[in-house]
Design an enzyme around this catalytic site. Structure first.
Site, PDB file in Angstrom:
ATOM      1  N   GLN A 239       5.433 -29.760  11.517  1.00  0.00           N
ATOM      2  CA  GLN A 239       5.787 -31.071  12.069  1.00  0.00           C
ATOM      3  C   GLN A 239       5.938 -31.010  13.593  1.00  0.00           C
ATOM      4  OE1 GLN A 239       7.128 -29.716   9.354  1.00  0.00           O
ATOM      5  NE2 GLN A 239       7.867 -31.223   7.877  1.00  0.00           N
TER       6      GLN A 239
ATOM      7  N   LYS B 241      15.777 -29.599   9.152  1.00  0.00           N
ATOM      8  CA  LYS B 241      14.592 -28.800   8.815  1.00  0.00           C
ATOM      9  C   LYS B 241      14.888 -27.304   8.877  1.00  0.00           C
ATOM     10  CE  LYS B 241      11.419 -29.942   7.702  1.00  0.00           C
ATOM     11  NZ  LYS B 241      11.169 -30.008   6.236  1.00  0.00           N
TER      12      LYS B 241
ATOM     13  N   ASP C  11      19.067 -34.574   8.576  1.00  0.00           N
ATOM     14  CA  ASP C  11      18.798 -35.341   7.351  1.00  0.00           C
ATOM     15  C   ASP C  11      20.067 -35.772   6.648  1.00  0.00           C
ATOM     16  OD1 ASP C  11      16.392 -33.435   7.833  1.00  0.00           O
ATOM     17  OD2 ASP C  11      15.674 -35.155   6.675  1.00  0.00           O
TER      18      ASP C  11
HETATM   19  O1  MRU Z   1      10.523 -32.676   5.894  1.00  0.00           O
HETATM   20  P1  MRU Z   1      10.611 -33.686   6.991  1.00  0.00           P
HETATM   21  O2  MRU Z   1       9.430 -33.678   7.901  1.00  0.00           O
HETATM   22  O3  MRU Z   1      10.923 -35.073   6.455  1.00  0.00           O
HETATM   23  O4  MRU Z   1      11.876 -33.222   7.834  1.00  0.00           O
HETATM   24  C1  MRU Z   1      12.320 -34.010   8.912  1.00  0.00           C
HETATM   25  C2  MRU Z   1      13.464 -33.442   9.634  1.00  0.00           C
HETATM   26  O5  MRU Z   1      14.006 -32.414   9.278  1.00  0.00           O
HETATM   27  C3  MRU Z   1      14.014 -34.243  10.772  1.00  0.00           C
HETATM   28  O6  MRU Z   1      14.554 -33.414  11.741  1.00  0.00           O
HETATM   29  C4  MRU Z   1      15.115 -35.148  10.238  1.00  0.00           C
HETATM   30  O7  MRU Z   1      14.637 -35.934   9.188  1.00  0.00           O
HETATM   31  C5  MRU Z   1      15.690 -36.004  11.270  1.00  0.00           C
HETATM   32  S1  MRU Z   1      14.629 -37.381  11.557  1.00  0.00           S
HETATM   33  C6  MRU Z   1      15.125 -38.356  12.804  1.00  0.00           C
END
Ligand code: MRU
Length: 347
Positions: free
Chosen positions: A198, A250, A239
């Site tokens: 990502q 993450k 999250d």
């Molecule tokens: O697995 P993902 O790509 O949905 O993980 C996203 C993250 O870990 C972001 O850092 C988190 O959702 C914060 S979003 C503003």
């Protein structure tokens, strides 16, 4: 910042997601035809990031019920509950999905009329409010967080907590976009974020598109780059924030926080109130999503590990609150003690 991508679009009963699995090579919107397709899109990370999956869930629920308004209100309400539960099962860690679906259910409960068509319209207004509010929350986070970014700083981030993870200017990136708008010159370091990249595919892309000075690192370069004095500040998203200030984000975030402590670099986590979960007392209580091990044994479509190799693939980790310098929220920067300070701000 007009060039920022639009992650989710609801257009008179039609739902579109920007397919983030194709970025940065293809910028393609995919129409969502069914609630099952929305579930898959969330699960496969076509739409991803905590705030964005909340908005996606709210619209997904509309999609699930919009051609069932002929049902009696009681049957219609049962359907709403069942579809909300189904959508919530797509991903477990980001609390925003449940938060948005619960808000839709509360809205349905508060409807006093008898007409299912009117109830649908009432819910559609609520989903649009959740969407618009998310955009504003990002701006508020940015307004508070921008004070942390000073001229010539190196700012590190992990995964994508940017515009692509929200329906606004992101959470971790909001202070960066506003600092850039104020013409403060600073550098961003984006870690690539194995296994699904990502950071490489999304964060570096969206920041570059907006003209920020961004440098990509592989995850294992962080300590070395910090030791070179190139990083003055770390800002990540999250999250789910537990009531005591522990943060799930993450996989790899915990390691970065430990390194930041070692090098005495401030470590901030940005989030809207919809990510704070007072019902979860501490980080250990947060369910960590375990994803398919092929994401680790393969690099994209190419297998890199030997056949039959065991692998682990937790999608998130938990950073204990004592490693967090502060939470950049829509109501200001909140420092320790988190339990008391979060309650004072939000309850
Ligand atoms: O697995 P993902 O790509 O949905 O993980 C996203 C993250 O870990 C972001 O850092 C988190 O959702 C914060 S979003 C503003």
């Amino acid at each position: 910042m007009s060039q920022l991508p639009q992650t989710i679009r609801w257009n008179s009963g039609e739902l579109y997601f920007l397919d983030q699995t194709l970025l940065p090579h293809k910028v393609v919107e995919e129409k969502q035809e069914t609630v099952e397709q929305v579930w898959d899109s969330i699960r496969q990370l076509k739409v991803r990031g905590a705030p964005a999956i909340g908005v996606a869930g709210a619209y997904g629920l509309l999609l699930a019920i919009q051609d069932k308004t002929g049902l009696h209100k009681n049957r219609f309400n049962e359907l709403i509950k069942a579809k909300a539960e189904y959508l919530d099962s797509a991903r477990p860690t980001a609390v925003n999905l449940k938060w948005a679906l619960d808000r839709m259910l509360e809205c349905a409960k508060s409807f006093s009329g008898d007409d299912s068509k009117e109830l649908f319209k009432y819910l559609e207004d609520e989903a649009i409010r959740i969407h618009n509010e998310d955009e504003k929350l990002c701006l508020d986070i940015g307004k508070y967080g921008v004070s942390l970014i000073k001229k010539d700083m190196g700012v590190m981030t992990h995964c994508n907590a940017g515009a692509l993870a929200t329906t606004g200017i992101g959470t971790a990136t909001a202070p960066m976009y506003l600092a850039h708008r104020k013409k403060i010159s600073f550098r961003v370091y984006s870690s690539e974020t194995r296994p699904l990249l990502q950071g490489a595919r999304l964060t570096s892309w969206e920041l570059q598109q907006s003209g920020l000075d961004v440098t990509l690192l592989t995850d294992n370069m962080a300590a070395h780059i910090m030791s070179q004095g190139l990083i003055d500040l770390v800002i990540t998203g999250t999250d789910r924030v537990a009531a005591n200030g522990d943060v799930a984000n993450k996989i790899g975030t915990h390691g970065l926080a430990i390194m930041a402590r070692h090098f005495e670099i401030p470590f901030y986590v940005a989030c809207p109130y919809s990510t704070i979960d007072f019902k979860t007392k501490q980080g250990n209580d947060i369910l960590i999503e375990q994803r398919e091990t092929e994401e680790v044994t393969n690099f994209g479509l190419q297998r890199t590990a030997p056949e039959n190799m065991k692998a682990q693939n937790p999608a998130f980790d938990v950073t204990p609150n004592d490693l967090v310098t502060g939470l950049i929220t829509d109501k200001g920067i909140i420092g320790p003690p988190y339990k008391e300070n979060l309650q004072n701000k939000y309850l």
